[in-house]
Design a protein around this motif. Structure first.
Motif, PDB file in Angstrom:
ATOM      1  N   ARG A  86     -89.151  60.123  94.287  1.00 20.32           N
ATOM      2  CA  ARG A  86     -90.556  60.240  94.671  1.00 20.32           C
ATOM      3  C   ARG A  86     -90.737  59.951  96.165  1.00 20.32           C
ATOM      4  N   ARG A  87     -90.079  58.901  96.617  1.00 18.36           N
ATOM      5  CA  ARG A  87     -90.234  58.526  98.031  1.00 18.36           C
ATOM      6  C   ARG A  87     -89.635  59.601  98.939  1.00 18.36           C
ATOM      7  N   PHE A  88     -88.558  60.227  98.488  1.00 16.90           N
ATOM      8  CA  PHE A  88     -87.944  61.280  99.304  1.00 16.90           C
ATOM      9  C   PHE A  88     -88.945  62.414  99.519  1.00 16.90           C
TER      10      PHE A  88
ATOM     11  N   THR B 261     -91.915  47.868 118.921  1.00 10.78           N
ATOM     12  CA  THR B 261     -92.627  48.225 117.704  1.00 10.78           C
ATOM     13  C   THR B 261     -91.771  49.155 116.855  1.00 10.78           C
ATOM     14  N   ARG B 262     -91.752  48.916 115.539  1.00  8.14           N
ATOM     15  CA  ARG B 262     -91.054  49.839 114.646  1.00  8.14           C
ATOM     16  C   ARG B 262     -91.945  51.014 114.266  1.00  8.14           C
ATOM     17  N   ALA B 263     -93.205  50.687 113.990  1.00  6.22           N
ATOM     18  CA  ALA B 263     -94.091  51.718 113.458  1.00  6.22           C
ATOM     19  C   ALA B 263     -95.529  51.370 113.823  1.00  6.22           C
TER      20      ALA B 263
ATOM     21  N   ASN C 159     -87.032  56.733 113.079  1.00  7.91           N
ATOM     22  CA  ASN C 159     -87.465  55.334 113.005  1.00  7.91           C
ATOM     23  C   ASN C 159     -86.302  54.398 113.301  1.00  7.91           C
ATOM     24  N   TYR C 160     -85.111  54.799 112.857  1.00  7.28           N
ATOM     25  CA  TYR C 160     -83.944  53.926 112.980  1.00  7.28           C
ATOM     26  C   TYR C 160     -83.340  54.060 114.369  1.00  7.28           C
ATOM     27  N   GLY C 161     -83.389  55.275 114.909  1.00  8.44           N
ATOM     28  CA  GLY C 161     -82.938  55.473 116.289  1.00  8.44           C
ATOM     29  C   GLY C 161     -83.761  54.632 117.251  1.00  8.44           C
TER      30      GLY C 161
ATOM     31  N   GLU D 226     -94.408  42.507 109.461  1.00  8.16           N
ATOM     32  CA  GLU D 226     -94.297  43.750 108.683  1.00  8.16           C
ATOM     33  C   GLU D 226     -93.003  43.828 107.882  1.00  8.16           C
ATOM     34  N   GLU D 227     -91.856  43.877 108.561  1.00  8.56           N
ATOM     35  CA  GLU D 227     -90.584  44.051 107.853  1.00  8.56           C
ATOM     36  C   GLU D 227     -89.496  43.298 108.599  1.00  8.56           C
ATOM     37  N   SER D 228     -88.329  43.241 108.023  1.00  7.49           N
ATOM     38  CA  SER D 228     -87.187  42.631 108.697  1.00  7.49           C
ATOM     39  C   SER D 228     -86.074  43.668 108.784  1.00  7.49           C
ATOM     40  N   GLY D 229     -85.854  44.176 109.975  1.00 11.25           N
ATOM     41  CA  GLY D 229     -84.826  45.202 110.160  1.00 11.25           C
ATOM     42  C   GLY D 229     -85.129  46.398 109.284  1.00 11.25           C
ATOM     43  N   THR D 230     -84.200  46.745 108.384  1.00 11.48           N
ATOM     44  CA  THR D 230     -84.447  47.846 107.447  1.00 11.48           C
ATOM     45  C   THR D 230     -84.635  47.298 106.037  1.00 11.48           C
ATOM     46  N   MET D 231     -85.220  46.105 105.974  1.00 11.56           N
ATOM     47  CA  MET D 231     -85.531  45.525 104.661  1.00 11.56           C
ATOM     48  C   MET D 231     -86.997  45.105 104.661  1.00 11.56           C
ATOM     49  N   ASN D 232     -87.584  45.028 103.476  1.00  5.49           N
ATOM     50  CA  ASN D 232     -88.892  44.388 103.357  1.00  5.49           C
ATOM     51  C   ASN D 232     -88.662  42.881 103.424  1.00  5.49           C
TER      52      ASN D 232
ATOM     53  N   ILE E  20     -95.440  50.242 106.835  1.00  8.82           N
ATOM     54  CA  ILE E  20     -94.419  49.519 106.072  1.00  8.82           C
ATOM     55  C   ILE E  20     -93.792  50.445 105.043  1.00  8.82           C
ATOM     56  N   LEU E  21     -92.475  50.441 105.016  1.00  7.61           N
ATOM     57  CA  LEU E  21     -91.725  51.250 104.063  1.00  7.61           C
ATOM     58  C   LEU E  21     -91.938  50.656 102.673  1.00  7.61           C
ATOM     59  N   ARG E  22     -92.235  51.525 101.719  1.00 10.72           N
ATOM     60  CA  ARG E  22     -92.496  51.023 100.356  1.00 10.72           C
ATOM     61  C   ARG E  22     -91.181  50.873  99.610  1.00 10.72           C
ATOM     62  N   GLY E  23     -90.629  49.696  99.659  1.00  6.92           N
ATOM     63  CA  GLY E  23     -89.297  49.455  99.120  1.00  6.92           C
ATOM     64  C   GLY E  23     -89.282  49.334  97.602  1.00  6.92           C
ATOM     65  N   THR E  24     -88.252  49.913  96.984  1.00  6.92           N
ATOM     66  CA  THR E  24     -88.104  49.771  95.538  1.00  6.92           C
ATOM     67  C   THR E  24     -87.627  48.359  95.195  1.00  6.92           C
ATOM     68  N   THR E  25     -86.832  47.770  96.079  1.00  8.22           N
ATOM     69  CA  THR E  25     -86.332  46.420  95.807  1.00  8.22           C
ATOM     70  C   THR E  25     -87.479  45.413  95.835  1.00  8.22           C
ATOM     71  N   LYS E  26     -88.323  45.517  96.861  1.00  4.42           N
ATOM     72  CA  LYS E  26     -89.478  44.620  96.955  1.00  4.42           C
ATOM     73  C   LYS E  26     -90.384  44.776  95.741  1.00  4.42           C
ATOM     74  N   ARG E  27     -90.665  46.018  95.369  1.00  3.39           N
ATOM     75  CA  ARG E  27     -91.534  46.260  94.207  1.00  3.39           C
ATOM     76  C   ARG E  27     -90.925  45.620  92.963  1.00  3.39           C
TER      77      ARG E  27
ATOM     78  N   GLY F  76     -84.825  39.024 102.930  1.00  2.00           N
ATOM     79  CA  GLY F  76     -85.038  40.457 103.044  1.00  2.00           C
ATOM     80  C   GLY F  76     -84.752  41.090 101.696  1.00  2.00           C
ATOM     81  N   ALA F  77     -85.481  42.172 101.375  1.00  2.00           N
ATOM     82  CA  ALA F  77     -85.266  42.890 100.114  1.00  2.00           C
ATOM     83  C   ALA F  77     -85.015  44.357 100.427  1.00  2.00           C
ATOM     84  N   GLY F  78     -83.871  44.869  99.983  1.00  2.00           N
ATOM     85  CA  GLY F  78     -83.536  46.278 100.204  1.00  2.00           C
ATOM     86  C   GLY F  78     -82.325  46.654  99.372  1.00  2.00           C
ATOM     87  N   THR F  79     -82.128  47.938  99.171  1.00  2.00           N
ATOM     88  CA  THR F  79     -81.053  48.402  98.298  1.00  2.00           C
ATOM     89  C   THR F  79     -79.668  47.965  98.787  1.00  2.00           C
ATOM     90  N   ALA F  80     -79.450  48.036 100.094  1.00  2.66           N
ATOM     91  CA  ALA F  80     -78.110  47.736 100.612  1.00  2.66           C
ATOM     92  C   ALA F  80     -77.691  46.305 100.268  1.00  2.66           C
TER      93      ALA F  80
HETATM   94  C1  LIG Z   1     -85.022  51.614 102.951  1.00  3.41           C
HETATM   95  C2  LIG Z   1     -85.882  50.615 103.635  1.00  3.41           C
HETATM   96  C3  LIG Z   1     -86.359  49.454 102.980  1.00  3.41           C
HETATM   97  C4  LIG Z   1     -85.934  49.053 101.611  1.00  3.41           C
HETATM   98  O1  LIG Z   1     -86.231  49.962 100.630  1.00  3.41           O
HETATM   99  P1  LIG Z   1     -85.476  49.880  99.206  1.00  3.41           P
HETATM  100  O2  LIG Z   1     -86.094  50.971  98.438  1.00  3.41           O
HETATM  101  O3  LIG Z   1     -85.729  48.559  98.633  1.00  3.41           O
HETATM  102  O4  LIG Z   1     -84.033  50.093  99.491  1.00  3.41           O
HETATM  103  C5  LIG Z   1     -87.234  48.640 103.665  1.00  3.41           C
HETATM  104  N1  LIG Z   1     -87.602  48.905 104.928  1.00  3.41           N
HETATM  105  C6  LIG Z   1     -87.146  49.984 105.597  1.00  3.41           C
HETATM  106  C7  LIG Z   1     -87.601  50.209 106.982  1.00  3.41           C
HETATM  107  C8  LIG Z   1     -86.267  50.855 104.974  1.00  3.41           C
HETATM  108  O5  LIG Z   1     -85.797  51.903 105.635  1.00  3.41           O
END
Ligand SMILES: *Cc1c(COP(=O)(O)O)cnc(C)c1O
Length: 357
Positions: free
Chosen positions: A96-98, A185-187, A200-202, A231-237, A256-263, A300-304
């Motif tokens: 969905r996010r894609f 600023t990230r976003a 965003n990452y570049g 807002e966020e920490s690096g590429t994690m919520n 803010i990226l809507r993270g699946t891990t945070k949710r 931080g919460a993220g898939t990685a």
């Molecule tokens: C991918 C990402 C996350 C974490 O998202 P998950 O779905 O939990 O992996 C958080 N913040 C940023 C900026 C991301 O790119």
């Protein structure tokens, strides 16, 4: 999608390098499995996708993605559980996010069933790459980029959707040291921060490098306008525990990226009866809580990394040390629960697990 089959043709890799993998020393994201999924968008439709041996992709020097950045990605993982099954965790949220990222970047959406079928068939093909070693997984990287051979700014008419996979161990070897960023600023509101868009990452690399030279692993991003809200920490919520309440910035702003891990962490915490607050979080309240001893946990919460405990927060000239890891009951309990679901030790009552094979 007329005429497109969800049973993708496979060209097998006859030169597997699986047996050469050193599982005890696996660098994150540098080793790739034997196959990849490739699907082209042309004439206004997704064409038949296929599974090919992993390898280079030819490109035209005018390919629009490298000039103007129409490029998005996802990050997900496949796990091998205790029953020797290969499983995905809430992959429909990534699908969905894609599509949401695609829409924001003026790129074609991929139907959820097509995205999931491609991920599952690719992972099944390389199931031998999914180890049951604790803490390990097969990292899955779906991505899409614009392929028009045209130096001119307009939405591309053609795209390539590719999925590659990479066996991985732990993301962070140690608790994370972060610095609160008050200039870069990230976003910004109205921008593309909610999309997993490559640029965003570049854009984050230069400020992150400055912080790394000061001994931090990554930045805590604050709002672009006032730099007073977290807002966020690096590429994690980012998530906090203050007075036994789990607090995280609300994602109403499109920064803010809507993270699946945070949710997932929020949903698990709610099921445990832990009080939750999703709301604007100020830098000032976090610094105050760190100083008066009510800040019990930051992670931080993220898939990685799933849950990445934060050890030190840098703020201006100060370095605030957070409570010892073994005292962080709430995040430890949630992490144990998620590990139990993924390993099959706990029943999947939420229906978050999808079996691949
Ligand atoms: C991918 C990402 C996350 C974490 O998202 P998950 O779905 O939990 O992996 C958080 N913040 C940023 C900026 C991301 O790119």
């Amino acid at each position: 999608m007329t005429g497109v089959s969800l049973q993708f043709p496979i060209t097998p890799n006859t030169d597997s390098h699986l047996s050469a993998v050193n599982w005890d020393n696996l660098p994150f994201g540098k080793i790739f499995s034997d196959h990849m999924f490739v699907m082209e968008y042309a004439d206004g439709a997704w064409q038949q996708g296929e599974i090919l041996p992993f390898g280079p992709i030819a490109m035209h020097p005018a390919m629009s993605a490298i000039h103007y950045g129409q490029s998005i990605f996802e990050g997900m993982k496949a796990y091998r559980n205790n029953h020797n099954e290969v499983v995905l965790f809430r992959p429909e949220l990534n699908a969905r996010r894609f599509s949401e990222s695609a829409a924001r970047m003026c790129m074609p959406e991929i139907p959820e069933e097509l995205f999931l079928a491609a991920v599952k068939q690719l992972v099944a093909q390389d199931a031998g790459w999914v180890t049951n070693k604790p803490g390990y997984a097969l990292y899955i990287r779906p991505f899409m980029f614009a392929t028009d051979e045209f130096v001119g700014i307009k939405p591309s008419d053609t795209y390539k959707f590719v999925i590659i996979t990479s066996p991985v161990g732990a993301y962070y070897a140690e608790p994370v040291r972060v610095k609160i960023e008050e200039f870069y600023t990230r976003a910004a509101v109205g921008g593309v921060g909610r999309a997993k868009a490559a640029g965003n990452y570049g854009a984050s690399l230069y400020p992150a490098k400055q912080a790394q030279q000061e001994g931090f692993h990554q930045l805590v991003w604050t709002d672009a306008k006032t730099h007073t809200f977290i807002e966020e920490s690096g590429t994690m919520n980012i998530m906090f525990v203050i007075n036994n309440t789990l607090i995280t910035p609300s994602e109403d702003a499109d920064t803010i990226l809507r993270g699946t891990t945070k949710r997932t962490v929020l949903e698990v915490a709610a099921s445990f009866g832990i009080p939750i607050e999703e709301r604007p979080v100020t830098v000032a309240e976090i610094i105050e809580a760190a100083k008066n001893g009510t800040l019990q946990d930051v992670f931080g919460a993220g898939t990685a990394a799933t849950i990445a405990p934060i050890a030190i927060i840098g703020y201006r000239d100060e370095k605030l040390t957070l409570p010892a890891l073994e005292t962080r009951e709430i995040s430890l309990k949630i992490k144990d629960f998620l590990d139990g679901l993924k390993s099959g030790a706990l029943p999947d009552t939420q229906h978050w697990i999808q079996k691949v094979c």
